[in-house]
Enzyme design. Structure first.
Site, mmCIF file in Angstrom:
data_model
loop_
_atom_site.group_PDB
_atom_site.id
_atom_site.type_symbol
_atom_site.label_atom_id
_atom_site.label_comp_id
_atom_site.label_asym_id
_atom_site.label_seq_id
_atom_site.Cartn_x
_atom_site.Cartn_y
_atom_site.Cartn_z
ATOM 1 N N SER A 1 3.459 6.613 -1.422
ATOM 2 C CA SER A 1 3.741 7.347 -2.669
ATOM 3 C C SER A 1 3.191 8.764 -2.617
ATOM 4 O O SER A 1 3.885 9.728 -2.984
ATOM 5 C CB SER A 1 3.199 6.593 -3.880
ATOM 6 O OG SER A 1 1.840 6.275 -3.723
ATOM 7 N N HIS B 1 3.877 -1.668 -0.473
ATOM 8 C CA HIS B 1 2.985 -0.670 -1.085
ATOM 9 C C HIS B 1 2.602 -1.169 -2.492
ATOM 10 O O HIS B 1 1.981 -2.213 -2.619
ATOM 11 C CB HIS B 1 3.723 0.682 -1.088
ATOM 12 C CG HIS B 1 2.902 1.877 -1.483
ATOM 13 N ND1 HIS B 1 1.542 1.931 -1.370
ATOM 14 C CD2 HIS B 1 3.281 3.090 -1.992
ATOM 15 C CE1 HIS B 1 1.104 3.118 -1.795
ATOM 16 N NE2 HIS B 1 2.133 3.834 -2.191
ATOM 17 N N HIS C 1 -4.170 -3.705 5.633
ATOM 18 C CA HIS C 1 -4.033 -2.310 5.202
ATOM 19 C C HIS C 1 -3.628 -1.433 6.385
ATOM 20 O O HIS C 1 -3.999 -1.717 7.525
ATOM 21 C CB HIS C 1 -5.352 -1.787 4.604
ATOM 22 C CG HIS C 1 -5.159 -0.563 3.776
ATOM 23 N ND1 HIS C 1 -5.250 0.698 4.299
ATOM 24 C CD2 HIS C 1 -4.830 -0.413 2.466
ATOM 25 C CE1 HIS C 1 -5.004 1.573 3.339
ATOM 26 N NE2 HIS C 1 -4.736 0.931 2.221
ATOM 27 N N ARG D 1 -12.169 -0.942 -3.542
ATOM 28 C CA ARG D 1 -11.467 -1.102 -4.818
ATOM 29 C C ARG D 1 -11.366 -2.590 -5.163
ATOM 30 O O ARG D 1 -11.303 -2.973 -6.332
ATOM 31 C CB ARG D 1 -10.070 -0.466 -4.748
ATOM 32 C CG ARG D 1 -10.103 1.032 -4.460
ATOM 33 C CD ARG D 1 -8.725 1.593 -4.209
ATOM 34 N NE ARG D 1 -8.083 0.959 -3.065
ATOM 35 C CZ ARG D 1 -6.816 1.176 -2.689
ATOM 36 N NH1 ARG D 1 -6.061 2.015 -3.383
ATOM 37 N NH2 ARG D 1 -6.319 0.565 -1.630
ATOM 38 N N ASP E 1 -4.911 -4.733 -4.201
ATOM 39 C CA ASP E 1 -3.933 -5.549 -4.922
ATOM 40 C C ASP E 1 -4.312 -7.024 -4.982
ATOM 41 O O ASP E 1 -3.775 -7.770 -5.800
ATOM 42 C CB ASP E 1 -2.550 -5.406 -4.272
ATOM 43 C CG ASP E 1 -2.062 -3.982 -4.343
ATOM 44 O OD1 ASP E 1 -2.270 -3.333 -5.387
ATOM 45 O OD2 ASP E 1 -1.489 -3.491 -3.348
HETATM 46 C C1 LIG Z 1 -0.491 -3.372 4.143
HETATM 47 C C2 LIG Z 1 0.378 -3.651 5.361
HETATM 48 C C3 LIG Z 1 1.817 -3.279 5.046
HETATM 49 C C4 LIG Z 1 -0.124 -2.789 6.519
HETATM 50 O O1 LIG Z 1 0.803 -2.890 7.570
HETATM 51 P P1 LIG Z 1 0.440 -2.491 9.051
HETATM 52 O O2 LIG Z 1 -0.333 -1.215 9.072
HETATM 53 O O3 LIG Z 1 1.694 -2.555 9.820
HETATM 54 O O4 LIG Z 1 -0.559 -3.656 9.442
HETATM 55 P P2 LIG Z 1 -0.933 -4.198 10.895
HETATM 56 O O5 LIG Z 1 -0.915 -3.102 11.909
HETATM 57 O O6 LIG Z 1 -2.186 -4.976 10.743
HETATM 58 O O7 LIG Z 1 0.299 -5.173 11.219
HETATM 59 C C5 LIG Z 1 0.358 -5.855 12.439
HETATM 60 C C6 LIG Z 1 1.076 -7.167 12.221
HETATM 61 O O8 LIG Z 1 0.298 -8.004 11.347
HETATM 62 C C7 LIG Z 1 1.097 -8.417 10.249
HETATM 63 N N1 LIG Z 1 0.302 -8.450 9.037
HETATM 64 C C8 LIG Z 1 -0.449 -7.455 8.493
HETATM 65 N N2 LIG Z 1 -0.952 -7.862 7.312
HETATM 66 C C9 LIG Z 1 -0.510 -9.124 7.108
HETATM 67 C C10 LIG Z 1 -0.676 -10.052 6.051
HETATM 68 N N3 LIG Z 1 -1.356 -9.769 4.952
HETATM 69 N N4 LIG Z 1 -0.092 -11.258 6.169
HETATM 70 C C11 LIG Z 1 0.616 -11.568 7.272
HETATM 71 N N5 LIG Z 1 0.835 -10.723 8.300
HETATM 72 C C12 LIG Z 1 0.264 -9.514 8.210
HETATM 73 C C13 LIG Z 1 2.148 -7.326 10.126
HETATM 74 O O9 LIG Z 1 3.264 -7.791 9.381
HETATM 75 C C14 LIG Z 1 2.455 -7.030 11.573
HETATM 76 O O10 LIG Z 1 3.285 -8.072 12.065
HETATM 77 P P3 LIG Z 1 4.515 -7.763 13.094
HETATM 78 O O11 LIG Z 1 3.857 -7.099 14.272
HETATM 79 O O12 LIG Z 1 5.082 -9.106 13.369
HETATM 80 O O13 LIG Z 1 5.436 -6.833 12.354
HETATM 81 C C15 LIG Z 1 0.274 -5.156 5.784
HETATM 82 O O14 LIG Z 1 -1.064 -5.463 6.010
HETATM 83 C C16 LIG Z 1 0.874 -6.077 4.745
HETATM 84 O O15 LIG Z 1 2.076 -6.333 4.774
HETATM 85 N N6 LIG Z 1 0.028 -6.628 3.814
HETATM 86 C C17 LIG Z 1 0.527 -7.440 2.734
HETATM 87 C C18 LIG Z 1 1.126 -6.567 1.633
HETATM 88 C C19 LIG Z 1 0.061 -5.811 0.896
HETATM 89 O O16 LIG Z 1 -0.955 -6.344 0.494
HETATM 90 N N7 LIG Z 1 0.318 -4.524 0.653
HETATM 91 C C20 LIG Z 1 -0.584 -3.665 -0.142
HETATM 92 C C21 LIG Z 1 -1.255 -2.663 0.694
HETATM 93 S S1 LIG Z 1 -2.477 -1.761 -0.181
#
Ligand SMILES: CC(C)(COP(=O)(O)OP(=O)(O)OC[C@H]1O[C@@H](n2cnc3c(N)ncnc32)[C@H](O)[C@@H]1OP(=O)(O)O)[C@@H](O)C(=O)NCCC(=O)NCCS
Length: 440
Positions: A245, A275, A321, A330, A376
């Site tokens: 955002s 997000h 994250h 947070r 979150d």
């Molecule tokens: C926040 C988020 C998008 C960050 O993504 P990112 O920077 O790509 O995270 P990573 O580098 O750790 O991801 C590596 C792998 O772990 C997975 N992973 C990361 N967090 C995960 C979670 N909470 N549950 C399951 N798998 C997860 C990713 O989907 C990715 O899988 P892939 O290689 O098969 O695509 C991710 O952690 C997520 O999807 N979390 C859940 C949604 C969430 O809480 N979002 C709010 C963020 S403030």
């Protein structure tokens, strides 16, 4: 608009030449300094770790979490003015801090509260634009529609059409930003009341501060909920510049699109499940756990449920994250709020249990870089406790908070004369050829 005892705009006016000089010197002295290498992984992987943006209002440390103008969340809770001694920070105080880098006095904050009330009028056409959507439209869609309808009053757009000089761009940006920050709670609460309370709108109470009044116009007058709203708005306001955002707003504003256009674009990014929508997903997911296993779920049952979620190809919402590598502060301050105000809430207890169960499972997966909870993972159960149970609405609250951080930075973008964003993109073929040649 009346005269207010705060001197926010005057303080900014004084700070701007200093900061312009500082930036000029930085460019002259270190303009060609290297900040690290760009790898192919970074290009393919969403620019993770690639330093590419200037964002003054906050900085994120992977281990320690966010600092607003150098202050951590516990420090903000200590030094920013509160509604009553020892209470949560008033978001107006944080806004002052984000804009100026200085901690305001309680008098300055109170005056800023009054000023925001005076800027909060929302014209009728905005409500009509929202009403033209079906009540079933996602609250975030209704929210961006409202923000886009507010855009017709943009001072920046008018000034630009009248040929304002570049040196003054920040001034109408400031006006738009403060107006927008003042108006978004009114628009947001209108949507809440429209969708969930049969359109029964509650008028503002101008004696209340920003967070408390937002809680009031949503329909929640419990003093603890008002405290929660102050904390909520403060901690969701800003998370440096690279998140979807914030970056979107910065990018769009770099084309000299006004704060309404830029913030509207940011909201569309916030509406994505990876997000801002994650706060909605968390509460829905927690409720699905309770529905399937009951409130007195055992640790073993919970582990099974987490594995079931992962095996069905879904993420565990609220965990992980893009930058953080530890528990999000947070999350921690919301946990402390829960321990103080609602320790016996069954969903809070479930959230606590998840804190024990989820990280080892995500670690076991082997690919998740951060197995710890983010902001979150906690916010939904707090809101739910005080009666704001409609998860589909939660991202709108996040959006209201984000207006503080995003708009503060947009004012600085224009004050510092930051240019159009234009990173270089390449094709897979370009990367293959480049890397082949480089490895010879
Ligand atoms: C926040 C988020 C998008 C960050 O993504 P990112 O920077 O790509 O995270 P990573 O580098 O750790 O991801 C590596 C792998 O772990 C997975 N992973 C990361 N967090 C995960 C979670 N909470 N549950 C399951 N798998 C997860 C990713 O989907 C990715 O899988 P892939 O290689 O098969 O695509 C991710 O952690 C997520 O999807 N979390 C859940 C949604 C969430 O809480 N979002 C709010 C963020 S403030």
């Amino acid at each position: 608009m009346g005269i207010f005892r705060n001197n926010l705009r005057a303080e900014l006016k004084e700070l701007i030449p200093e900061q312009q000089e500082r930036l000029k010197k930085l460019k002259t002295d270190y303009g060609k300094a290297q900040l690290g290498n760009t790898t192919v992984d970074m290009v393919i992987g969403g620019m993770r770790g690639m330093i590419g943006l200037l964002w003054e209002t906050s900085l994120l440390d992977p281990e320690e979490g966010i600092r607003f103008r150098g202050l951590s969340i516990p420090e903000c809770q200590k030094v920013l003015p509160a509604a009553s001694p020892g209470g949560e920070p008033l978001p107006e105080g944080l806004l002052w801090l984000l804009l100026t880098g200085k901690v305001p006095s309680k008098t300055q904050v109170d005056s800023l509260s009054d000023e925001l009330h005076s800027r909060s009028f929302v014209p009728d056409h905005v409500y009509k634009a929202i009403d033209s959507l079906p009540v079933s439209a996602h609250p975030m869609t209704q929210f961006t529609t409202g923000v886009m309808a507010l855009q017709v009053q943009s001072e920046f757009q008018k000034a630009y059409e009248n040929g304002i000089s570049k040196a003054k761009f920040w001034e109408p940006t400031y006006e738009d930003s403060l107006n927008l920050i003042a108006q978004v709670p009114v628009v947001a609460s209108y949507i809440y009341r429209r969708v969930y309370k049969k359109g029964d709108v509650i008028p503002a109470d101008k004696s209340l501060d920003y967070g408390a009044n937002f809680s009031h116009i949503l329909g929640f007058d419990d003093p603890k909920m008002k405290e929660l709203m102050r904390l909520y708005v403060t901690i969701h306001s800003d998370h440096e510049g690279g998140n979807v955002s914030a970056h979107t707003a910065h990018l769009v504003a770099s084309a000299l699109s006004d704060p309404y256009l830029s913030f509207g674009a940011a909201l569309n990014g916030l509406a994505g499940p990876l997000h801002g929508l994650a706060n909605q997903e968390v509460l829905l997911w927690i409720k699905s756990v309770v529905e399937e296993c009951g409130e007195n779920i055992t640790t073993e049952q919970l582990k099974d449920y987490v594995w079931k979620t992962l095996k069905s190809g879904k993420v565990v919402p609220g965990y992980g994250h893009g930058v953080l590598r530890k528990t999000d502060p947070r999350y921690t301050c919301q946990r402390e709020f829960a321990l103080k105000h609602l320790p016996d809430d069954p969903l809070f207890q479930l959230v606590s249990k998840l804190y024990e169960v989820v990280p080892p499972i995500l670690t076991e997966l082997g690919k998740v870089k951060n197995p710890w909870p983010n902001v979150d993972a906690h916010s939904g159960v707090l809101l739910n406790h005080f009666g704001l149970t409609e998860a589909r609405y939660f991202t709108v609250l996040f959006g209201v908070s984000r207006s503080l951080g995003i708009c503060s930075q947009l004012i600085w973008d224009r004050a510092l004369g930051l240019p159009l964003e234009r990173p270089k993109s390449v094709t897979m073929e370009w990367l293959e050829n480049y890397c082949r040649k480089a490895s010879v």
